[in-house]
Design a protein around this motif. Structure first.
Motif, mmCIF file in Angstrom:
data_model
loop_
_atom_site.group_PDB
_atom_site.id
_atom_site.type_symbol
_atom_site.label_atom_id
_atom_site.label_comp_id
_atom_site.label_asym_id
_atom_site.label_seq_id
_atom_site.Cartn_x
_atom_site.Cartn_y
_atom_site.Cartn_z
ATOM 1 N N GLU A 112 0.826 -1.206 0.000
ATOM 2 C CA GLU A 112 0.000 0.000 0.000
ATOM 3 C C GLU A 112 0.860 1.256 0.000
ATOM 4 O O GLU A 112 0.567 2.221 -0.712
ATOM 5 N N LEU A 113 1.923 1.247 0.789
ATOM 6 C CA LEU A 113 2.814 2.404 0.831
ATOM 7 C C LEU A 113 3.505 2.586 -0.513
ATOM 8 O O LEU A 113 3.583 3.702 -1.029
ATOM 9 N N LEU A 114 3.993 1.518 -1.086
ATOM 10 C CA LEU A 114 4.646 1.590 -2.391
ATOM 11 C C LEU A 114 3.676 2.128 -3.442
ATOM 12 O O LEU A 114 4.018 3.008 -4.232
ATOM 13 N N ALA A 115 2.446 1.634 -3.436
ATOM 14 C CA ALA A 115 1.438 2.104 -4.398
ATOM 15 C C ALA A 115 1.144 3.590 -4.186
ATOM 16 O O ALA A 115 1.015 4.341 -5.156
ATOM 17 N N ALA A 116 1.046 4.026 -2.946
ATOM 18 C CA ALA A 116 0.765 5.430 -2.653
ATOM 19 C C ALA A 116 1.895 6.338 -3.132
ATOM 20 O O ALA A 116 1.652 7.395 -3.718
ATOM 21 N N VAL A 117 3.133 5.922 -2.920
ATOM 22 C CA VAL A 117 4.275 6.743 -3.352
ATOM 23 C C VAL A 117 4.379 6.731 -4.880
ATOM 24 O O VAL A 117 4.701 7.746 -5.491
ATOM 25 N N ARG A 118 4.065 5.619 -5.501
ATOM 26 C CA ARG A 118 4.033 5.587 -6.975
ATOM 27 C C ARG A 118 2.991 6.560 -7.509
ATOM 28 O O ARG A 118 3.223 7.250 -8.497
ATOM 29 N N GLN A 119 1.819 6.594 -6.875
ATOM 30 C CA GLN A 119 0.775 7.543 -7.288
ATOM 31 C C GLN A 119 1.257 8.983 -7.107
ATOM 32 O O GLN A 119 0.995 9.843 -7.948
ATOM 33 N N ALA A 120 1.949 9.238 -6.017
ATOM 34 C CA ALA A 120 2.480 10.577 -5.775
ATOM 35 C C ALA A 120 3.508 10.946 -6.853
ATOM 36 O O ALA A 120 3.538 12.090 -7.318
ATOM 37 N N ALA A 121 4.325 9.983 -7.269
ATOM 38 C CA ALA A 121 5.309 10.246 -8.336
ATOM 39 C C ALA A 121 4.599 10.570 -9.650
ATOM 40 O O ALA A 121 5.013 11.487 -10.376
ATOM 41 N N LEU A 122 3.529 9.851 -9.946
ATOM 42 C CA LEU A 122 2.750 10.144 -11.156
ATOM 43 C C LEU A 122 2.129 11.540 -11.067
ATOM 44 O O LEU A 122 2.086 12.270 -12.057
ATOM 45 N N GLU A 123 1.649 11.904 -9.893
ATOM 46 C CA GLU A 123 1.071 13.229 -9.699
ATOM 47 C C GLU A 123 2.142 14.311 -9.882
ATOM 48 O O GLU A 123 1.890 15.350 -10.493
ATOM 49 N N TYR A 124 3.334 14.064 -9.372
ATOM 50 C CA TYR A 124 4.432 15.019 -9.559
ATOM 51 C C TYR A 124 4.718 15.195 -11.054
ATOM 52 O O TYR A 124 4.844 16.325 -11.533
ATOM 53 N N ASP A 125 4.805 14.086 -11.784
ATOM 54 C CA ASP A 125 5.059 14.164 -13.225
ATOM 55 C C ASP A 125 3.952 14.937 -13.933
ATOM 56 O O ASP A 125 4.212 15.745 -14.828
ATOM 57 N N ARG A 126 2.708 14.704 -13.533
ATOM 58 C CA ARG A 126 1.576 15.412 -14.141
ATOM 59 C C ARG A 126 1.668 16.909 -13.872
ATOM 60 O O ARG A 126 1.502 17.729 -14.774
ATOM 61 N N ARG A 132 5.155 22.939 -17.368
ATOM 62 C CA ARG A 132 5.898 23.171 -18.624
ATOM 63 C C ARG A 132 4.958 23.662 -19.722
ATOM 64 O O ARG A 132 5.287 24.596 -20.456
ATOM 65 N N GLU A 133 3.790 23.031 -19.833
ATOM 66 C CA GLU A 133 2.819 23.458 -20.844
ATOM 67 C C GLU A 133 2.355 24.886 -20.580
ATOM 68 O O GLU A 133 2.190 25.672 -21.511
ATOM 69 N N ARG A 134 2.184 25.232 -19.328
ATOM 70 C CA ARG A 134 1.780 26.592 -18.958
ATOM 71 C C ARG A 134 2.842 27.589 -19.389
ATOM 72 O O ARG A 134 2.524 28.657 -19.926
ATOM 73 N N GLU A 135 4.110 27.269 -19.158
ATOM 74 C CA GLU A 135 5.195 28.160 -19.560
ATOM 75 C C GLU A 135 5.221 28.360 -21.074
ATOM 76 O O GLU A 135 5.419 29.469 -21.562
ATOM 77 N N VAL A 136 5.005 27.276 -21.826
ATOM 78 C CA VAL A 136 4.961 27.374 -23.286
ATOM 79 C C VAL A 136 3.804 28.280 -23.701
ATOM 80 O O VAL A 136 3.967 29.168 -24.552
ATOM 81 N N LEU A 137 2.632 28.067 -23.113
ATOM 82 C CA LEU A 137 1.471 28.883 -23.448
ATOM 83 C C LEU A 137 1.686 30.357 -23.087
ATOM 84 O O LEU A 137 1.311 31.248 -23.850
ATOM 85 N N LEU A 138 2.292 30.620 -21.935
ATOM 86 C CA LEU A 138 2.573 32.002 -21.553
ATOM 87 C C LEU A 138 3.535 32.652 -22.544
ATOM 88 O O LEU A 138 3.382 33.830 -22.888
ATOM 89 N N GLY A 139 4.516 31.890 -23.023
ATOM 90 C CA GLY A 139 5.435 32.397 -24.040
ATOM 91 C C GLY A 139 4.710 32.712 -25.339
ATOM 92 O O GLY A 139 4.962 33.743 -25.984
ATOM 93 N N GLU A 140 3.802 31.828 -25.728
ATOM 94 C CA GLU A 140 3.019 32.062 -26.950
ATOM 95 C C GLU A 140 2.113 33.275 -26.788
ATOM 96 O O GLU A 140 1.974 34.076 -27.719
ATOM 97 N N ILE A 141 1.511 33.428 -25.628
ATOM 98 C CA ILE A 141 0.654 34.586 -25.368
ATOM 99 C C ILE A 141 1.475 35.871 -25.447
ATOM 100 O O ILE A 141 1.043 36.868 -26.043
ATOM 101 N N GLU A 142 2.654 35.857 -24.871
ATOM 102 C CA GLU A 142 3.521 37.032 -24.917
ATOM 103 C C GLU A 142 3.895 37.367 -26.363
ATOM 104 O O GLU A 142 3.883 38.535 -26.757
ATOM 105 N N GLY A 143 4.185 36.338 -27.156
ATOM 106 C CA GLY A 143 4.474 36.558 -28.572
ATOM 107 C C GLY A 143 3.286 37.149 -29.311
ATOM 108 O O GLY A 143 3.433 38.055 -30.143
ATOM 109 N N LEU A 144 2.089 36.662 -28.999
ATOM 110 C CA LEU A 144 0.879 37.196 -29.625
ATOM 111 C C LEU A 144 0.626 38.647 -29.197
ATOM 112 O O LEU A 144 0.222 39.479 -30.012
ATOM 113 N N LYS A 145 0.866 38.936 -27.929
ATOM 114 C CA LYS A 145 0.716 40.320 -27.455
ATOM 115 C C LYS A 145 1.654 41.247 -28.219
ATOM 116 O O LYS A 145 1.253 42.344 -28.631
#
Length: 177
Positions: A112-126, A132-145
């Protein structure tokens, strides 16, 4: 530390708990151990920690207080709280104040502990992917501005040119008979 291993910080004033978590998870995770909240906070400043697991009941500071403190400084770290005393107020505080990803009761089953920490690792990756996607979008918005600002300047320039040099009216031609 292998690049693909997530870093897990375990904070518990009982050394045997830290050791058992380390032994269970060390093959999949880079596990750091802290025996106090202050030691855990110092490790967070030295290492890139992806997941923090803290005991709720420790001397000087509770796990919720530690996780709240860490959240404000290290918002990307996924926070987990565990305790042998699962009082409802601790769970509510953990969720509301520490934005805790998961609450785990002691004693836990290793799977159970291993499964919980694996889920936390997946959440961190998400969360990292979203950041990263937000940073790309903010860069695109700045370019559009910048592009809109440039186009607006061009429109203003063209309007000014139209008013400064109006085209002389053409005299109507006489009809041919």
């Amino acid at each position: 530390m292998a690049k693909n291993k997530h870093c897990l910080l375990i904070v518990d004033d009982e050394p045997n708990v830290c050791d058992s978590v380390h032994d269970l998870l060390r093959r999949e995770f880079h596990v750091l151990k802290a025996h106090s909240a202050e030691e855990g906070y110092q490790l967070m400043q030295q290492e890139e920690v992806h997941i923090v697991m803290s005991d709720q009941r420790m001397p000087q500071i509770t796990g919720v207080e530690l996780l709240c403190r860490l959240k404000s400084r290290y918002p990307q770290a996924v926070r987990m709280l565990f305790t042998g005393f699962a009082d409802l107020e601790s769970v509510i505080a953990a969720i509301n104040q520490g934005h805790v990803f998961q609450f785990i009761r002691k004693p836990w089953q290793p799977e159970e502990l291993l499964a919980a920490v694996r889920q936390a690792a997946l959440e961190y990756d998400r969360l990292e992917l979203v950041a990263r996607e937000r940073e790309v979008l903010l860069g695109e918005i700045e370019g559009l501005k910048n592009r809109v600002t440039s186009l607006e300047s061009e429109v203003h320039r063209l309007r000014a040119d139209d008013h400064a040099d109006p085209v002389a009216p053409v005299a109507p031609s006489s009809p041919v008979l």
